[in-house]
Design a protein around this motif. Structure first.
Motif, PDB file in Angstrom:
ATOM      1  N   THR A  83       9.725  -1.595   1.337  1.00  0.00           N
ATOM      2  CA  THR A  83       8.804  -0.652   0.691  1.00  0.00           C
ATOM      3  C   THR A  83       9.473   0.019  -0.503  1.00  0.00           C
ATOM      4  O   THR A  83       8.863   0.141  -1.588  1.00  0.00           O
ATOM      5  N   ALA A  84      10.715   0.440  -0.318  1.00  0.00           N
ATOM      6  CA  ALA A  84      11.440   1.091  -1.408  1.00  0.00           C
ATOM      7  C   ALA A  84      11.652   0.139  -2.572  1.00  0.00           C
ATOM      8  O   ALA A  84      11.524   0.527  -3.745  1.00  0.00           O
ATOM      9  N   ALA A  85      11.977  -1.112  -2.277  1.00  0.00           N
ATOM     10  CA  ALA A  85      12.199  -2.103  -3.341  1.00  0.00           C
ATOM     11  C   ALA A  85      10.924  -2.330  -4.145  1.00  0.00           C
ATOM     12  O   ALA A  85      10.947  -2.363  -5.387  1.00  0.00           O
ATOM     13  N   TYR A  86       9.796  -2.470  -3.467  1.00  0.00           N
ATOM     14  CA  TYR A  86       8.531  -2.669  -4.177  1.00  0.00           C
ATOM     15  C   TYR A  86       8.143  -1.424  -4.965  1.00  0.00           C
ATOM     16  O   TYR A  86       7.592  -1.524  -6.067  1.00  0.00           O
ATOM     17  N   ALA A  87       8.419  -0.258  -4.408  1.00  0.00           N
ATOM     18  CA  ALA A  87       8.082   0.986  -5.113  1.00  0.00           C
ATOM     19  C   ALA A  87       8.886   1.120  -6.403  1.00  0.00           C
ATOM     20  O   ALA A  87       8.326   1.448  -7.467  1.00  0.00           O
ATOM     21  N   VAL A  88      10.190   0.875  -6.328  1.00  0.00           N
ATOM     22  CA  VAL A  88      11.043   0.965  -7.524  1.00  0.00           C
ATOM     23  C   VAL A  88      10.602  -0.054  -8.566  1.00  0.00           C
ATOM     24  O   VAL A  88      10.441   0.271  -9.761  1.00  0.00           O
ATOM     25  N   PHE A  89      10.406  -1.297  -8.143  1.00  0.00           N
ATOM     26  CA  PHE A  89       9.985  -2.345  -9.076  1.00  0.00           C
ATOM     27  C   PHE A  89       8.662  -2.000  -9.751  1.00  0.00           C
ATOM     28  O   PHE A  89       8.534  -2.047 -10.988  1.00  0.00           O
ATOM     29  N   ALA A  90       7.648  -1.658  -8.955  1.00  0.00           N
ATOM     30  CA  ALA A  90       6.317  -1.423  -9.516  1.00  0.00           C
ATOM     31  C   ALA A  90       6.298  -0.210 -10.430  1.00  0.00           C
ATOM     32  O   ALA A  90       5.670  -0.230 -11.505  1.00  0.00           O
ATOM     33  N   MET A  92       0.839  -1.205   0.000  1.00  0.00           N
ATOM     34  CA  MET A  92       0.000   0.000   0.000  1.00  0.00           C
ATOM     35  C   MET A  92       0.867   1.246   0.000  1.00  0.00           C
ATOM     36  O   MET A  92       0.632   2.194  -0.755  1.00  0.00           O
ATOM     37  N   ALA A  93       1.882   1.242   0.861  1.00  0.00           N
ATOM     38  CA  ALA A  93       2.764   2.408   0.967  1.00  0.00           C
ATOM     39  C   ALA A  93       3.574   2.609  -0.307  1.00  0.00           C
ATOM     40  O   ALA A  93       3.768   3.748  -0.752  1.00  0.00           O
ATOM     41  N   ALA A  94       4.043   1.511  -0.901  1.00  0.00           N
ATOM     42  CA  ALA A  94       4.833   1.615  -2.136  1.00  0.00           C
ATOM     43  C   ALA A  94       4.023   2.306  -3.232  1.00  0.00           C
ATOM     44  O   ALA A  94       4.527   3.198  -3.934  1.00  0.00           O
ATOM     45  N   ALA A  95       2.777   1.904  -3.381  1.00  0.00           N
ATOM     46  CA  ALA A  95       1.926   2.523  -4.406  1.00  0.00           C
ATOM     47  C   ALA A  95       1.706   4.008  -4.115  1.00  0.00           C
ATOM     48  O   ALA A  95       1.721   4.842  -5.034  1.00  0.00           O
ATOM     49  N   LYS A  96       1.501   4.343  -2.855  1.00  0.00           N
ATOM     50  CA  LYS A  96       1.314   5.751  -2.479  1.00  0.00           C
ATOM     51  C   LYS A  96       2.559   6.565  -2.818  1.00  0.00           C
ATOM     52  O   LYS A  96       2.456   7.683  -3.368  1.00  0.00           O
ATOM     53  N   HIS A  97       3.738   6.037  -2.503  1.00  0.00           N
ATOM     54  CA  HIS A  97       4.973   6.757  -2.802  1.00  0.00           C
ATOM     55  C   HIS A  97       5.129   6.985  -4.308  1.00  0.00           C
ATOM     56  O   HIS A  97       5.587   8.052  -4.739  1.00  0.00           O
TER      57      HIS A  97
END
Length: 465
Positions: free
Chosen positions: A442-449, A299-304
């Protein structure tokens, strides 16, 4: 001569196009900013703290499960997702009420145990019988017919510890079908060492299954120190008798909901990157590691991502229902979306705790590997290693997707060395989560997505076999 020149120009144009990078300098600058922002943000921990504190355990079908659905809807909306919706999922509902155990002979000692999911109850005063030890499920299967009549079968298989949790699968075989094999031999109860690497005196629960036509017998695990105690007593040549008392209830079909939030893409909103975890948990702890962390960090990754840029394709976060009782939310989701699975350009689930992501792996077409390598390069500053095997399996809730079609699936491998010390036990609580490690996830998922959603070319699955 004109035709030759034209051909040369076309070839030159093709080479330039083929060499065109998947990401511009501006996009890579956005990736760097996203990586920094997510690495410094407490958002994922705040969400996890809220879920585990205000809601707590989330066994499918319970009031807390319903509260978790409302919680997720509210959080998605507060975070500014463009679309938030529910999709129904049905599952076999089950409740745990009370449980206790004792070693009666050769001396009375408390036995720390818990019922496995879907276990039937014992009579009100429990069942009392001699324990027959087997080291493996295969040894139990090989036991002579009727050799366990009136006995309690006990499997003493010890799970090994490893960074990728590779000992879990073999151990789960005994959890899943051990009671069926014991009943076939005449046993009146089934007991097993916890599928756990812990030394703590907590028993591990998990899913189990019965088989039509085979008597259903009570089905429990015991804490590892108690398992050691029983094994030592039997090794001394003692007849070990125990009493098991578990009171549970099968409530028939229950109804839950997948909770879904999406930030819409700017160019191809119908295509999307799917990330998420499962919203439910077992009832013994508060489901912080399994899978509150996965819920919160995706959830946080998508928000970022939304705070940096809306990518070309959508970012969809799916919080699956009733995973612990058999992937029921995932089955419902991929069945409902069966005609549009081609719109998934990348899928990854976080469902392995909250320790650091150490590896990044894909399962995509060869033509999509340049995108994968570009993503891997931007994950390297987070100390994430590129695993170039291209054989990623994805999380449990992606199993129905893999079974339904060939899909672009990714693993962000988390360090699972200590995960099974807490998994499915009363010790799965918020204090086991390191906020700094959760930020890295969270950062890893954000970068990937973000990169999968904003790449120049669309990531494609391997060709169907």
């Amino acid at each position: 001569m004109k035709k030759i020149i034209t051909g040369v120009l076309l070839a030159s144009s093709f080479l330039v196009s083929a060499a065109e990078p998947e990401f511009t300098a501006q996009q890579l600058k956005q990736v760097a900013e996203l990586r920094t922002n997510a690495s410094n943000s407490d958002l994922s921990y705040q969400l996890l703290e809220s879920l585990t504190t205000e809601i707590g355990p989330r066994l499918p079908g319970t009031e807390n499960d319903k509260k978790a659905v409302a919680w997720a809807q509210e959080k998605f909306q507060a975070l500014g997702f463009d679309k938030v919706w529910l999709e129904e999922a049905t599952f076999p509902e089950w409740r745990r009420f009370s449980e206790s155990g004792k070693i009666l002979t050769p001396s009375e000692q408390t036995l720390h145990l818990t019922a496995l999911g879907h276990s039937v109850s014992t009579p009100k005063d429990g069942i009392t019988a001699e324990v027959i030890l087997f080291e493996t499920l295969d040894e139990l299967i090989a036991a002579p017919a009727n050799s366990l009549k009136g006995k309690i079968a006990y499997i003493n298989y010890r799970m090994n510890r490893d960074i990728d949790g590779n000992g879990y699968g073999p151990a789960v075989r005994a959890r899943s079908t051990g009671s069926v094999e014991a009943a076939k031999k005449g046993a009146i109860g089934y007991m097993m060492r916890s599928v756990s690497t812990a030394h703590h005196r907590f028993a591990h629960t998990g899913g189990s299954h019965y088989k039509d036509g085979v008597t259903k017998i009570p089905n429990v695990t015991i804490a590892n120190p108690d398992a050691d105690q029983i094994a030592r007593l039997i090794a001394l040549g003692k007849n070990v008798t125990v009493n098991i008392n578990v009171q549970n209830e099968d409530r028939g079909q229950g109804t839950g909901f997948n909770v879904i939030g999406q930030f819409n893409g700017t160019q191809n909103p119908e295509q999307y990157v799917l990330i998420g975890g499962h919203l439910d948990s077992w009832d013994l702890g508060t489901g912080a590691l399994d899978d509150g962390a996965g819920v919160a960090l995706t959830m946080a990754a998508a928000k970022h991502i939304s705070e940096i840029k809306r990518p070309k394709r959508s970012i969809r976060v799916v919080l699956f229902a009733a995973e612990e009782l058999g992937l029921w939310g995932a089955k419902a989701y991929f069945k409902q979306h069966a005609k549009e699975l081609d719109n998934i350009v990348a899928a990854a689930e976080s469902d392995f705790g909250a320790d650091v992501v150490y590896g990044f792996e894909s399962n995509v077409s060869a033509q999509s590997l340049p995108v994968v390598r570009a993503i891997a390069k931007q994950l390297a500053p987070l100390n994430v290693q590129y695993i170039a095997k291209n054989t990623a399996n994805g999380g449990p809730d992606l199993i129905p997707l893999k079974n339904a079609t060939s899909a672009p699936i990714f693993d962000l491998h988390q360090d699972g060395t200590d995960y099974f010390d807490y998994h499915h036990t009363a010790d799965d609580t918020l204090d086991k989560v390191d906020p700094e490690k959760l930020k890295q996830n969270t950062a890893a998922y954000a970068v990937f997505a973000f990169m999968a959603a904003d790449a120049r070319t669309t990531i494609k699955p391997k060709p169907a076999k």
